[in-house]
Design a protein around this motif. Structure first.
Motif, PDB file in Angstrom:
ATOM      1  N   LYS A  79      44.259  16.268  80.472  1.00 37.39           N
ATOM      2  CA  LYS A  79      43.871  17.203  79.404  1.00 37.39           C
ATOM      3  C   LYS A  79      45.051  18.085  79.021  1.00 37.39           C
ATOM      4  O   LYS A  79      45.593  18.804  79.858  1.00 37.39           O
ATOM      5  CB  LYS A  79      42.702  18.077  79.879  1.00 37.39           C
ATOM      6  CG  LYS A  79      41.377  17.336  79.932  1.00 37.39           C
ATOM      7  CD  LYS A  79      40.232  18.268  80.258  1.00 37.39           C
ATOM      8  CE  LYS A  79      39.646  18.833  78.982  1.00 37.39           C
ATOM      9  NZ  LYS A  79      38.366  19.539  79.220  1.00 37.39           N
ATOM     10  N   LEU A  80      45.445  17.995  77.757  1.00 42.08           N
ATOM     11  CA  LEU A  80      46.631  18.730  77.299  1.00 42.08           C
ATOM     12  C   LEU A  80      46.336  19.616  76.086  1.00 42.08           C
ATOM     13  O   LEU A  80      47.257  20.143  75.481  1.00 42.08           O
ATOM     14  CB  LEU A  80      47.753  17.734  76.966  1.00 42.08           C
ATOM     15  CG  LEU A  80      48.305  16.942  78.157  1.00 42.08           C
ATOM     16  CD1 LEU A  80      49.125  15.758  77.687  1.00 42.08           C
ATOM     17  CD2 LEU A  80      49.138  17.846  79.046  1.00 42.08           C
ATOM     18  N   GLY A  81      45.062  19.757  75.728  1.00 46.11           N
ATOM     19  CA  GLY A  81      44.720  20.668  74.633  1.00 46.11           C
ATOM     20  C   GLY A  81      44.485  19.969  73.310  1.00 46.11           C
ATOM     21  O   GLY A  81      45.095  18.945  73.010  1.00 46.11           O
ATOM     22  N   LEU A  82      43.596  20.579  72.522  1.00 46.10           N
ATOM     23  CA  LEU A  82      43.172  19.984  71.254  1.00 46.10           C
ATOM     24  C   LEU A  82      44.305  19.896  70.237  1.00 46.10           C
ATOM     25  O   LEU A  82      44.502  18.879  69.593  1.00 46.10           O
ATOM     26  CB  LEU A  82      42.016  20.826  70.689  1.00 46.10           C
ATOM     27  CG  LEU A  82      41.224  20.228  69.538  1.00 46.10           C
ATOM     28  CD1 LEU A  82      40.580  18.921  69.953  1.00 46.10           C
ATOM     29  CD2 LEU A  82      40.174  21.212  69.054  1.00 46.10           C
ATOM     30  N   GLY A  83      45.058  20.987  70.106  1.00 47.23           N
ATOM     31  CA  GLY A  83      46.144  21.008  69.129  1.00 47.23           C
ATOM     32  C   GLY A  83      47.151  19.900  69.365  1.00 47.23           C
ATOM     33  O   GLY A  83      47.538  19.178  68.436  1.00 47.23           O
ATOM     34  N   THR A  84      47.550  19.730  70.625  1.00 49.54           N
ATOM     35  CA  THR A  84      48.540  18.684  70.935  1.00 49.54           C
ATOM     36  C   THR A  84      47.934  17.285  70.786  1.00 49.54           C
ATOM     37  O   THR A  84      48.653  16.325  70.524  1.00 49.54           O
ATOM     38  CB  THR A  84      49.113  18.858  72.361  1.00 49.54           C
ATOM     39  OG1 THR A  84      48.046  18.791  73.308  1.00 49.54           O
ATOM     40  CG2 THR A  84      49.838  20.179  72.508  1.00 49.54           C
ATOM     41  N   ALA A  85      46.608  17.176  70.927  1.00 47.15           N
ATOM     42  CA  ALA A  85      45.951  15.875  70.703  1.00 47.15           C
ATOM     43  C   ALA A  85      46.101  15.445  69.247  1.00 47.15           C
ATOM     44  O   ALA A  85      46.368  14.279  68.947  1.00 47.15           O
ATOM     45  CB  ALA A  85      44.473  15.952  71.085  1.00 47.15           C
TER      46      ALA A  85
END
Length: 244
Positions: A79-85
């Motif tokens: 999990k690396l965050g929505l924005g980076t996705a």
């Protein structure tokens, strides 16, 4: 109408869907996207953050059915965050338009044709789904959740004047070049990210249109909104107040 049809035919839509433990939802979501976008050129880019529940295995099975050119699995290790996705998905998008939507069936693909039509009719840079105009709404939330969401929007409107009725929604259609521009200036993570995106787009003068949607609370799995997200939201609001 003919011009619209030609535009529709030459446009390609890259649908970015971030996932984490969405094994129970992803197949139905993909089926519904294909059902509602029959005469549209599109690809689905699934950005999975190392789901331990077997989400990626389901996606690989879906690739066998629909084709690896229509469903792209672009996984990340954790999990690396929505924005980076979205940034990650954007790197792999071949369309000139990008749709961002959730995997949990809270965003029904039946609205996608309305988004596309609205963009073709108006030439908008961004079309965003809204729960807070006539024809929109929320299904499956308790009163506290509704009040929290509504309160968050009212507070943001009062302070930021963004010109958009639903700031925290995450069902949107962007011109790809616009998304690349806006996302590069965003720093927020998580729940605040969508709000920062639309506020920055508004400040940059992009043409934003809205389409009413009914948001349905997730069918399977647990909601990711809790007390820590509300604290993050308030911090993010204060940050945007200072920086935009």
């Amino acid at each position: 109408m003919e011009g619209q049809q030609k535009n529709k035919e030459k446009n390609k839509y890259s649908i970015i869907v971030p996932t984490y433990n969405e094994r129970l939802n992803i197949a139905l979501l993909v089926y519904l996207i294909f059902k509602h976008l029959r005469d549209v050129d599109f690809e689905i880019i699934v950005v999975d953050d190392g789901s331990p529940d077997g989400t990626q295995e389901i996606i690989k099975q879906l690739q066998q059915v629909y084709g690896e050119d229509r469903i792209l699995l672009r996984a990340r290790p954790r999990k690396l965050g929505l924005g980076t996705a979205y940034v990650h998905g954007l790197k792999h998008a071949s369309g000139n338009f990008v749709v961002i939507m959730d995997a949990d069936l809270s965003h029904h693909p039946k609205y996608l044709p309305s988004f596309i039509k609205k963009q073709l009719d108006t030439g908008a840079s961004i079309v965003t789904g809204t729960r807070y105009v006539k024809g929109g709404g929320v299904h499956g939330w308790n009163l506290m959740r509704k009040l929290t969401s509504r309160g968050a929007n009212v507070l943001a409107h009062t302070l930021l004047w963004p010109g958009v009725s639903d700031l925290t929604g995450s069902f949107r259609l962007y011109k790809k070049s616009v998304l690349e521009d806006v996302i590069s200036s965003c720093v927020s993570k998580g729940y605040v990210f969508q709000m920062e995106m639309i506020v920055r787009a508004s400040r940059k003068g992009y043409h934003i249109e809205e389409v009413p949607i009914t948001f349905v609370d997730r069918v399977y799995g647990s909601s990711k909104l809790g007390g820590s997200e509300i604290v993050e939201y308030l911090k993010g609001l204060a940050y945007l107040l200072v920086t935009t």
